[in-house]
Design a protein around this motif. Structure first.
Motif, mmCIF file in Angstrom:
data_model
loop_
_atom_site.group_PDB
_atom_site.id
_atom_site.type_symbol
_atom_site.label_atom_id
_atom_site.label_comp_id
_atom_site.label_asym_id
_atom_site.label_seq_id
_atom_site.Cartn_x
_atom_site.Cartn_y
_atom_site.Cartn_z
ATOM 1 N N VAL A 230 0.888 -1.042 0.014
ATOM 2 C CA VAL A 230 0.213 0.120 0.061
ATOM 3 C C VAL A 230 0.849 1.193 0.111
ATOM 4 O O VAL A 230 1.610 1.403 0.841
ATOM 5 C CB VAL A 230 -1.097 0.030 1.192
ATOM 6 C CG1 VAL A 230 -1.880 1.232 1.261
ATOM 7 C CG2 VAL A 230 -1.624 -1.117 1.431
ATOM 8 N N ILE A 231 0.516 2.109 -0.874
ATOM 9 C CA ILE A 231 1.265 3.491 -0.794
ATOM 10 C C ILE A 231 0.511 4.607 -0.596
ATOM 11 O O ILE A 231 -0.625 4.690 -1.113
ATOM 12 C CB ILE A 231 2.057 3.904 -2.257
ATOM 13 C CG1 ILE A 231 3.227 2.710 -2.277
ATOM 14 C CG2 ILE A 231 2.623 5.302 -2.340
ATOM 15 C CD1 ILE A 231 3.781 2.829 -3.666
ATOM 16 N N VAL A 232 0.538 5.335 0.249
ATOM 17 C CA VAL A 232 -0.112 6.467 0.862
ATOM 18 C C VAL A 232 0.317 7.843 0.337
ATOM 19 O O VAL A 232 1.615 7.992 0.543
ATOM 20 C CB VAL A 232 -0.517 6.518 2.350
ATOM 21 C CG1 VAL A 232 -1.388 7.633 2.846
ATOM 22 C CG2 VAL A 232 -0.929 5.304 3.012
ATOM 23 N N THR A 233 -0.440 8.796 -0.184
ATOM 24 C CA THR A 233 0.010 10.061 -0.268
ATOM 25 C C THR A 233 -0.915 11.109 0.074
ATOM 26 O O THR A 233 -2.270 10.703 0.153
ATOM 27 C CB THR A 233 0.028 10.623 -1.954
ATOM 28 O OG1 THR A 233 -1.238 10.427 -2.662
ATOM 29 C CG2 THR A 233 1.154 9.253 -2.719
ATOM 30 N N GLY A 234 -0.579 12.119 0.590
ATOM 31 C CA GLY A 234 -1.663 13.209 1.067
ATOM 32 C C GLY A 234 -1.203 14.711 0.496
ATOM 33 O O GLY A 234 -1.887 14.911 -0.466
ATOM 34 N N THR A 235 -0.007 15.084 0.531
ATOM 35 C CA THR A 235 0.460 16.147 0.035
ATOM 36 C C THR A 235 0.233 16.450 -1.531
ATOM 37 O O THR A 235 -0.056 17.520 -2.114
ATOM 38 C CB THR A 235 2.038 16.309 0.199
ATOM 39 O OG1 THR A 235 2.056 16.386 1.915
ATOM 40 C CG2 THR A 235 2.382 17.935 -0.083
ATOM 41 N N LEU A 236 0.200 15.325 -2.147
ATOM 42 C CA LEU A 236 0.084 15.316 -3.589
ATOM 43 C C LEU A 236 -0.956 15.813 -4.148
ATOM 44 O O LEU A 236 -1.105 16.837 -4.989
ATOM 45 C CB LEU A 236 0.293 13.786 -3.974
ATOM 46 C CG LEU A 236 0.108 13.333 -5.408
ATOM 47 C CD1 LEU A 236 1.626 13.069 -5.762
ATOM 48 C CD2 LEU A 236 -0.696 12.175 -5.932
ATOM 49 N N VAL A 237 -2.300 15.577 -3.543
ATOM 50 C CA VAL A 237 -3.533 16.123 -4.048
ATOM 51 C C VAL A 237 -3.741 17.712 -3.507
ATOM 52 O O VAL A 237 -4.390 18.417 -4.142
ATOM 53 C CB VAL A 237 -4.623 15.481 -3.586
ATOM 54 C CG1 VAL A 237 -4.786 14.185 -4.137
ATOM 55 C CG2 VAL A 237 -4.917 15.169 -1.978
#
Ligand code: 1GP
Length: 258
Positions: A230-237
């Motif tokens: 699983v890869i989590v991104t937050g800042t990207l969006v």
């Protein structure tokens, strides 16, 4: 297809949904939204992230203090998407009755028992009462650790000591956690090193989540190839107007299906 329509999977089992998607896709992507990002159109961003191929929306933030802000963000997201909404709590204030599931997480390398077990004990009863699905997860902060490391009073594991990360990850697995999360910290300059992901993956039998500082497809692919499930991104969006395209780009680099 929404997660509740997935025929053979028990209604409400977000964990089984995640495992099924990992099985089918190799590595999946989750989008983290922070209710403290005032001005963000949560429903629109979540909808676009879902269209881009994200498997679930995580909601939380290291300094979140307002439960009503969290409730409102989750209600808006739930109305907009079919994928599950999973709480990513920083504290008591990170629990909302409107979510489908909660990462029931212990910050394994915190030096304060509050983040290891006390806040979990304080929130367990209400989680049961609300009927939110708890998903046991061992949370390990590495590198500089960002706000999560500071707030959580972690002793972040240095990037050049992957063997320490292996020890904490395995300890989490042996204690019964269903997922292990290697966290570089939101907005980290450098994501979790490939060698650390590879070594932890080699020893671990439960799914591995990696997040913090992942901003483009190429680095997501390297982390996926090293063994992240699983890869989590937050800042990207938060940094793009083109949420769907950006998420789709990451998903296309990590998913077997793409
Ligand atoms: C933070 O791992 C997540 O908890 C996501 O980090 O904001 O850097 O994508 P980013």
């Amino acid at each position: 297809m929404g997660w509740k329509d997935m025929g053979k999977w028990r209604l409400g089992s977000v964990e089984e949904y995640l495992l099924k998607r990992i099985e089918e896709e190799g590595t999946i992507h989750l989008t983290l939204l922070d209710p403290e990002r005032r001005g963000m159109d949560f429903s629109e961003v979540a909808k676009e992230a879902e269209r881009g191929g994200t498997a679930a929306i995580m909601v939380g933030g290291s300094t979140l203090a307002s439960q009503s802000e969290l409730d409102e963000a989750i209600k808006a997201i739930k109305a907009a998407v079919g994928v599950p909404v999973i709480l990513f709590p920083n504290n008591i204030s990170g629990v909302s009755r409107y979510a489908d599931a909660i990462w029931f997480m212990s910050l394994l390398n915190s030096s304060n028992t509050y983040y290891l077990i006390d806040v979990q004990a304080l929130t367990a009863r209400v989680i049961k009462q609300y009927g939110i699905e708890p998903i046991p997860m061992g949370y390990i902060i590495v590198g500089d650790g960002g706000a999560a490391g500071y707030i959580g009073q972690a002793r972040p594991i240095p990037y050049d000591h992957p063997e320490i990360a292996v020890g904490y990850s395995l300890a989490g697995e042996f204690l019964g956690m269903h997922f292990i999360y290697l966290e570089a910290g939101s907005g980290a300059k450098k994501p979790v090193p490939i060698e650390m992901v590879r070594m932890v993956r080699h020893h671990l039998s439960v799914p591995l989540i990696v997040g913090g500082g992942v901003r483009e497809g190429a680095s997501a692919r390297r982390i996926a190839e090293a063994g992240a499930d699983v890869i989590v991104t937050g800042t990207l969006v938060e940094e793009t107007e083109r949420v769907r395209e950006k998420i789709a780009e990451v998903v296309s680099h990590i998913s077997r299906r793409a």
